[in-house]
Design a protein around this motif. Structure first.
Motif, PDB file in Angstrom:
ATOM      1  N   SER A 176       0.911  -1.224   0.185  1.00 12.91           N
ATOM      2  CA  SER A 176       0.153  -0.066   0.062  1.00 12.91           C
ATOM      3  C   SER A 176       1.080   1.325  -0.095  1.00 12.91           C
ATOM      4  N   ASP A 177       2.138   1.244  -0.635  1.00  9.28           N
ATOM      5  CA  ASP A 177       3.032   2.325  -0.460  1.00  9.28           C
ATOM      6  C   ASP A 177       2.549   3.565  -1.368  1.00  9.28           C
ATOM      7  N   ALA A 178       1.534   2.974  -2.436  1.00  4.67           N
ATOM      8  CA  ALA A 178       1.307   3.824  -3.550  1.00  4.67           C
ATOM      9  C   ALA A 178       0.047   4.607  -2.929  1.00  4.67           C
TER      10      ALA A 178
ATOM     11  N   GLY B 134      -5.998   6.061  -1.721  1.00  7.11           N
ATOM     12  CA  GLY B 134      -5.794   4.798  -2.333  1.00  7.11           C
ATOM     13  C   GLY B 134      -4.711   4.848  -3.441  1.00  7.11           C
ATOM     14  N   ASP B 135      -4.853   3.844  -4.519  1.00  6.27           N
ATOM     15  CA  ASP B 135      -3.809   3.923  -5.409  1.00  6.27           C
ATOM     16  C   ASP B 135      -4.548   4.255  -6.759  1.00  6.27           C
ATOM     17  N   ARG B 136      -4.167   5.349  -7.085  1.00  3.64           N
ATOM     18  CA  ARG B 136      -4.860   6.011  -8.348  1.00  3.64           C
ATOM     19  C   ARG B 136      -5.083   5.151  -9.468  1.00  3.64           C
ATOM     20  N   ARG B 137      -3.721   4.293  -9.822  1.00  2.57           N
ATOM     21  CA  ARG B 137      -3.996   3.642 -11.102  1.00  2.57           C
ATOM     22  C   ARG B 137      -4.913   2.258 -10.862  1.00  2.57           C
ATOM     23  N   LEU B 138      -4.945   1.729  -9.629  1.00  6.54           N
ATOM     24  CA  LEU B 138      -5.786   0.649  -9.452  1.00  6.54           C
ATOM     25  C   LEU B 138      -7.317   1.041  -9.203  1.00  6.54           C
ATOM     26  N   LEU B 139      -7.690   2.344  -8.967  1.00  7.28           N
ATOM     27  CA  LEU B 139      -9.021   2.962  -8.765  1.00  7.28           C
ATOM     28  C   LEU B 139      -9.504   3.130 -10.195  1.00  7.28           C
ATOM     29  N   GLY B 140      -8.551   3.612 -10.957  1.00 11.09           N
ATOM     30  CA  GLY B 140      -8.511   3.957 -12.369  1.00 11.09           C
ATOM     31  C   GLY B 140      -9.247   2.558 -13.012  1.00 11.09           C
TER      32      GLY B 140
END
Length: 527
Positions: free
Chosen positions: A356-358, A396-402
């Motif tokens: 969850s570092d991102a 959260g992680d922008r890439r995963l949420l996208g």
């Protein structure tokens, strides 16, 4: 002997306390009995003084006054002959009789006072018989009282006074003795009260000392041993001292220590196994990472070659191939591409949740705009409309949420009806517990609704299972991993995704994400 035949040393703590308290209670009861006896004596002396001696002194005064009235009345009648003096004489005589009767009732049986009262009564009778009655009779006859009678009357009345004074002296002696007895009883009662008070103080001190030796001291030592063990020194032996029950308590605590020590040994052994398993898991993860690398490079390279050579074969020998051969080549190329898509989706699915570092503050509105831009050709081709409401910021992680939003919009474009697709995205702040999240903090619930073919609510849970498809591949393309990936991403963010049952047409997905970093955004809705 004690309860176990070894004398006081074998007495239990309860027995020791009962014996101690019973002994002190006996001593206090003895001092109380002495005090009550002394108070009863004091009460008796006071009652004798108040109810007998003092009233006797008053009655003696009445007797003295009554005899004096008789003497003065007789002499007044002898001198003047007035009948009124006779009335005073009779009244004095009656008062004297009453005073003598009262004295006899009060002190008639007390020592020499009774005999002295008899002397007084005899002398009064003698004075009346030898002087008062003759003087009255002579005066009534009109003859003056002779000097001999008068002289004898004076001497006899003086004897009456002497006898009355003797009674007074005896009563004074009795009164002084009673007062002395009363003072002595009061002193003894006060002394008994002081002794009782000292007994209470000494008893309290004895109880405190006894409790310190018998109860507090052994318990404190036992507590110190227990605290040493609780501090981590499990090899420290716990021993009970004092009464047998405290010794047994120490043995029980030490048995608990030994059991904890055994469990710690087991835990250490289990920890060693856990560390070994962790090392094995780390090696397994490393192997998985290596496998992911191979899958992303080495496995895809043959697929690219198969697809490429099949396409070259089709291009070079197009004029020599019939329709069936071209169809077979198309199947081979399509299978290779689907295998590449499946491998890429599996890699993405396996990498979710690694770290969850991102995580950072992510503007969901900007994320949706980027997704709409990426899907621009597909949106334009399907003549779709995407309506985006006011979306919040989440952590959260922008890439995963996208990727999650892109998957839901892509499904809305794919599973459409003959009507142009309409996708609506908005958000509502609600209570986390109402949204199905752990805790009672606020949560953002993002709604993604479309007007497509819809999903039967009976499949609301199955659609999030990996490789689960509700349609044939010939009808709708895809690997069946999209919604499973979306669920894993949302749960990785501490949230929840579900299919909201709605009437056809269309499907409505809801995503609940915790809003722990910005509680000031508003009050959660009640719906």
């Amino acid at each position: 002997m004690g309860e176990d035949g070894r004398g006081p040393a074998g007495w239990t703590l309860r027995t020791r306390l009962v014996v101690l308290l019973a002994t002190l209670a006996g001593l206090l009861a003895a001092t109380l009995v002495v005090q009550l006896v002394l108070q009863a004596r004091q009460r008796d002396v006071r009652n004798d003084l108040v109810n007998r001696i003092d009233p006797a002194v008053v009655a003696l005064g009445d007797l003295r006054a009554a005899t004096a009235d008789q003497d003065s009345s007789v002499r007044g009648y002898a001198l003047g002959g007035e009948p009124a003096f006779l009335s005073s004489y009779e009244e004095g005589r009656q008062a004297a009789d009453e005073a003598l009767a009262r004295l006899d009732d009060l002190v008639g049986g007390v020592g020499d006072v009774g005999g002295t009262l008899d002397v007084v009564a005899g002398r009064v009778d003698d004075w009346q018989a030898t002087f008062a009655e003759p003087a009255i009779a002579v005066t009534r006859a009109g003859t003056p009282v002779s000097e001999a009678v008068d002289t004898g009357g004076r001497s006899r009345f003086a004897a009456v006074r002497v006898a009355i004074d003797d009674v007074g002296l005896e009563l004074d002696d009795r009164r002084e003795a009673a007062i002395g007895d009363l003072d002595d009883a009061a002193r003894r009662a006060s002394l008994a009260m002081v002794v009782q008070t000292l007994g209470l103080v000494i008893s309290g001190a004895v109880i405190m000392v006894a409790l310190a030796r018998v109860v507090v001291g052994p318990i404190e030592r036992l507590g110190r041993d227990a605290r040493v063990v609780a501090g981590g020194d499990l090899d420290h032996v716990v021993r009970g001292e004092g009464s047998p029950d405290l010794v047994r308590l120490g043995a029980d605590v030490d048995a608990m220590r030994l059991r904890i020590l055994a469990e710690v040994d087991q835990l250490n052994a289990a920890s060693g196994d856990l560390f070994r398993q962790a090392d094995e898991l780390a090696r397994s993860n490393a192997d998985l990472e290596q496998f992911a690398y191979v899958a992303s490079h080495d496995l895809q390279e043959p697929l690219r070659k198969v697809a490429g050579f099949c396409q070259l074969l089709q291009m070079r020998y197009a004029d020599q191939l019939d329709e069936r051969a071209n169809e077979y080549i198309h199947y081979a190329v399509d299978g290779a591409k689907r295998m590449q898509d499946l491998i890429n989706d599996l890699l993405t699915f396996s990498r979710v949740g690694r770290t969850s570092d991102a995580f950072q503050r992510v503007d969901l509105g900007a994320v949706v705009r980027d997704v709409v831009e990426v899907l621009g050709p597909a949106i334009e081709e399907s003549n779709a409309t995407v309506v985006v409401g006011d979306l919040p910021e989440v952590t959260g992680d922008r890439r995963l949420l996208g990727a999650t939003v892109q998957n839901l919009i892509s499904n809305a474009l794919k599973f459409r009806t003959e009507e142009p697709p309409l996708v609506t995205i908005d958000a509502t702040l609600r209570d986390g517990a109402d949204a199905g999240l752990a805790g009672d903090g606020p949560a953002w619930v993002i709604t993604v609704a479309d007007n497509g073919i819809g999903i039967d609510p009976d499949y609301g849970e199955q659609i999030f299972t990996i490789f689960k498809r509700l349609h044939n591949r010939t009808e709708y393309a895809g690997t069946g991993i999209g919604l499973a990936l979306a669920k894993k991403i949302v749960e990785y963010h501490g949230g929840r995704i579900w299919l909201e049952p709605t009437p056809p047409p269309g499907a409505t997905f809801k995503i609940a994400l915790p809003d722990t970093d910005s509680p000031e955004r508003g009050t959660p809705d009640a719906d």
